[in-house]
Design a protein around this motif. Sequence first.
Motif, PDB file in Angstrom:
ATOM      1  N   SER A   1       0.834  -1.200   0.000  1.00  0.00           N
ATOM      2  CA  SER A   1       0.000   0.000   0.000  1.00  0.00           C
ATOM      3  C   SER A   1       0.866   1.245   0.000  1.00  0.00           C
ATOM      4  CB  SER A   1      -0.930   0.019   1.223  1.00  0.00           C
ATOM      5  OG  SER A   1      -0.185   0.006   2.423  1.00  0.00           O
ATOM      6  N   ALA A   2       0.306   2.340  -0.546  1.00  0.00           N
ATOM      7  CA  ALA A   2       1.051   3.596  -0.615  1.00  0.00           C
ATOM      8  C   ALA A   2       1.209   4.216   0.765  1.00  0.00           C
ATOM      9  CB  ALA A   2       0.346   4.563  -1.557  1.00  0.00           C
ATOM     10  N   ILE A   3       0.188   4.059   1.621  1.00  0.00           N
ATOM     11  CA  ILE A   3       0.229   4.588   2.984  1.00  0.00           C
ATOM     12  C   ILE A   3       0.109   3.413   3.949  1.00  0.00           C
ATOM     13  CG2 ILE A   3      -0.900   6.077   4.679  1.00  0.00           C
ATOM     14  CD1 ILE A   3      -1.974   7.751   2.367  1.00  0.00           C
ATOM     15  N   ASP A   4       1.041   3.294   4.862  1.00  0.00           N
ATOM     16  CA  ASP A   4       1.048   2.189   5.825  1.00  0.00           C
ATOM     17  C   ASP A   4       1.627   2.717   7.131  1.00  0.00           C
ATOM     18  OD1 ASP A   4       0.942  -0.189   7.116  1.00  0.00           O
ATOM     19  OD2 ASP A   4       2.297  -1.273   5.779  1.00  0.00           O
ATOM     20  N   LEU A   5       0.735   3.300   7.964  1.00  0.00           N
ATOM     21  CA  LEU A   5       1.193   3.928   9.196  1.00  0.00           C
ATOM     22  C   LEU A   5       1.721   2.890  10.178  1.00  0.00           C
ATOM     23  CD1 LEU A   5      -1.665   6.553   9.744  1.00  0.00           C
ATOM     24  CD2 LEU A   5       0.606   6.924   8.769  1.00  0.00           C
ATOM     25  N   GLY A   6       2.804   3.234  10.853  1.00  0.00           N
ATOM     26  CA  GLY A   6       3.446   2.340  11.811  1.00  0.00           C
ATOM     27  C   GLY A   6       4.948   2.501  11.740  1.00  0.00           C
ATOM     28  N   LEU A   7       5.623   2.283  12.854  1.00  0.00           N
ATOM     29  CA  LEU A   7       7.052   2.576  12.926  1.00  0.00           C
ATOM     30  C   LEU A   7       7.943   1.345  12.973  1.00  0.00           C
ATOM     31  CD1 LEU A   7       7.088   5.554  15.475  1.00  0.00           C
ATOM     32  CD2 LEU A   7       6.922   5.618  12.984  1.00  0.00           C
ATOM     33  N   ASP A   8       7.387   0.177  13.149  1.00  0.00           N
ATOM     34  CA  ASP A   8       8.224  -1.007  13.385  1.00  0.00           C
ATOM     35  C   ASP A   8       9.203  -1.258  12.241  1.00  0.00           C
ATOM     36  OD1 ASP A   8       8.922  -3.542  14.793  1.00  0.00           O
ATOM     37  OD2 ASP A   8       8.081  -4.414  12.963  1.00  0.00           O
ATOM     38  N   ARG A   9       8.697  -1.348  11.017  1.00  0.00           N
ATOM     39  CA  ARG A   9       9.563  -1.689   9.887  1.00  0.00           C
ATOM     40  C   ARG A   9      10.583  -0.589   9.600  1.00  0.00           C
ATOM     41  NH1 ARG A   9       6.747  -0.977   6.055  1.00  0.00           N
ATOM     42  NH2 ARG A   9       4.866  -0.283   7.125  1.00  0.00           N
ATOM     43  N   VAL A  10      10.097   0.642   9.520  1.00  0.00           N
ATOM     44  CA  VAL A  10      10.991   1.747   9.169  1.00  0.00           C
ATOM     45  C   VAL A  10      12.009   2.002  10.281  1.00  0.00           C
ATOM     46  CG1 VAL A  10       9.470   3.566  10.064  1.00  0.00           C
ATOM     47  CG2 VAL A  10      11.024   4.083   8.177  1.00  0.00           C
ATOM     48  N   GLN A  11      11.607   1.761  11.524  1.00  0.00           N
ATOM     49  CA  GLN A  11      12.534   1.967  12.639  1.00  0.00           C
ATOM     50  C   GLN A  11      13.667   0.942  12.629  1.00  0.00           C
ATOM     51  OE1 GLN A  11      10.801   1.984  16.678  1.00  0.00           O
ATOM     52  NE2 GLN A  11      11.875   3.936  16.877  1.00  0.00           N
ATOM     53  N   ARG A  12      13.358  -0.289  12.269  1.00  0.00           N
ATOM     54  CA  ARG A  12      14.398  -1.320  12.208  1.00  0.00           C
ATOM     55  C   ARG A  12      15.455  -0.969  11.161  1.00  0.00           C
ATOM     56  NH1 ARG A  12      11.929  -6.823  11.026  1.00  0.00           N
ATOM     57  NH2 ARG A  12       9.999  -5.718  10.553  1.00  0.00           N
ATOM     58  N   VAL A  13      15.006  -0.464  10.015  1.00  0.00           N
ATOM     59  CA  VAL A  13      15.964  -0.083   8.973  1.00  0.00           C
ATOM     60  C   VAL A  13      16.755   1.146   9.401  1.00  0.00           C
ATOM     61  CG1 VAL A  13      16.273   0.545   6.547  1.00  0.00           C
ATOM     62  CG2 VAL A  13      14.466  -1.058   7.196  1.00  0.00           C
ATOM     63  N   ALA A  14      16.086   2.122  10.018  1.00  0.00           N
ATOM     64  CA  ALA A  14      16.774   3.334  10.473  1.00  0.00           C
ATOM     65  C   ALA A  14      17.857   3.005  11.490  1.00  0.00           C
ATOM     66  CB  ALA A  14      15.763   4.308  11.073  1.00  0.00           C
ATOM     67  N   GLN A  15      17.569   2.067  12.364  1.00  0.00           N
ATOM     68  CA  GLN A  15      18.560   1.681  13.366  1.00  0.00           C
ATOM     69  C   GLN A  15      19.717   0.909  12.736  1.00  0.00           C
ATOM     70  OE1 GLN A  15      16.002  -0.361  16.139  1.00  0.00           O
ATOM     71  NE2 GLN A  15      15.512   1.520  17.274  1.00  0.00           N
ATOM     72  N   ARG A  16      19.410   0.036  11.794  1.00  0.00           N
ATOM     73  CA  ARG A  16      20.470  -0.684  11.088  1.00  0.00           C
ATOM     74  C   ARG A  16      21.441   0.283  10.419  1.00  0.00           C
ATOM     75  NH1 ARG A  16      17.288  -5.173   7.384  1.00  0.00           N
ATOM     76  NH2 ARG A  16      16.655  -6.616   9.054  1.00  0.00           N
ATOM     77  N   ALA A  17      20.868   1.297   9.754  1.00  0.00           N
ATOM     78  CA  ALA A  17      21.682   2.238   8.974  1.00  0.00           C
ATOM     79  C   ALA A  17      22.186   3.411   9.810  1.00  0.00           C
ATOM     80  CB  ALA A  17      20.868   2.756   7.793  1.00  0.00           C
ATOM     81  N   LYS A  18      21.847   3.421  11.115  1.00  0.00           N
ATOM     82  CA  LYS A  18      22.265   4.501  12.020  1.00  0.00           C
ATOM     83  C   LYS A  18      21.804   5.875  11.504  1.00  0.00           C
ATOM     84  CE  LYS A  18      26.245   2.085  14.014  1.00  0.00           C
ATOM     85  NZ  LYS A  18      25.802   0.746  13.568  1.00  0.00           N
TER      86      LYS A  18
END
Length: 426
Positions: A26-43
């Motif tokens: 979907s174009a809009i998918d509210l929630g932080l779990d997935r994006v937060q995991r990538v952000a933490q991986r990439a610092k």
Amino acid sequence: MTTFDSPKATSDLSVWLRYLESIHTSAIDLGLDRVQRVAQRAKLTKPAPTVITVAGTNGKGSTCALMESILINAGYRVGVYSSPHLIRYNERIRINGNDLSDSLITQSFAAIEAWRKDISLSLFEFGTLSALWAFKAHQVDVVLLEVGLGGRLDATNVVDHDVSIITSLAVDHVDWLGDDIEVIGFEKAGIFRSEKPAICGQPNPPSSVAAHADDINAELYQVGYQFDYKVDAETQTWSWKSGAFDLDNLPLPNLPLANAATAIMALGVSGLELSDVNIVEGLTLATLPGRMQRLTCGNSELEPTIILDVAHNPHSAHYLVQQVRQRFPNKKIHAVVGMLHDKDIKSTLSEFTGVIDVWYPASLSGPRAANASELTAVLSKEITEYSSPVDAFKVALQQAENDDLILVFGSFHTVGEVWDYWKKEA
């Protein structure tokens, strides 16, 4: 859903955008779990020494543009992430006032693609992370993040920011946030951080904003209480005040004054070094496409006045009507309008009752687009409908007299299509 092979860093931006649209459900998918995991991986949770995040129903882009102008004037290297764009995706990521090039964007996309691995990301989530990567890679001093939708569950909220801003609060994005203003206030206040400044530029906001600030012990600065401003109509200047600190004889900006006052408060508590001169010159120079934007060409004095504005909900429409009445009190007004069907079309268009002389309702394209017939049903008039904003605009140009005003509004899509046409044809 069609899927594509992962592009390379050297692939065309258009190839990347098609790919990113294909990798999530979907174009809009509210929630932080997935994006937060990538952000933490990439610092990427702290992409610059100072980060300011801006939420709000309206005024986010203007507030970012005002802060950006002031900070650049003060010598800071500034990154801005905003959405949506009007014409080109590149508009979403700026460093020191310049849109990021295709090659730098595709480099950032390739970096996030490597970091995400098997985690699915929406286009907005992927774009947010790529902007953070670009800002960190180019070592900006300050990052200004515009929230995409809501606040609490928006992808931008994975960042450890230093100052939070709510520009305004009104009912919008009903399909995602509902129509309860207290709930909307809570969602926007979800960007507040414990022990850090939180600025609210909405007068008399819903109680949920202050309640959440209290719950997490955020330092709330509310317009009308911790800071305020007023206009001197005689001198056409304005003043700003917070506690014992005053700024007088400020120039009226080209962008909404309420957002300028909010921007100054946020910068004032950011810990960044700024002079009064930086503020004055920054206010004077700040502009943003699609906000009371006047189109001109070599023979502009021989043509109708043309104004583009992305007003797309009752709150922004009310402000636009005030500006039009103040600046063009005696002009016949032709309105080219196209909207998205998930907006409050009836209430938005009702703000223009008694203001518009000739309507040119246009259909937009895409899954969220409203047809022109949905607009004419609200206007309750026998009106010609148009298949696109550009078709409507062409007819308005033919029918308007030199002393008239053509107003283009209703959506970023509407303004973007007309502006793109104008840039190519004018």
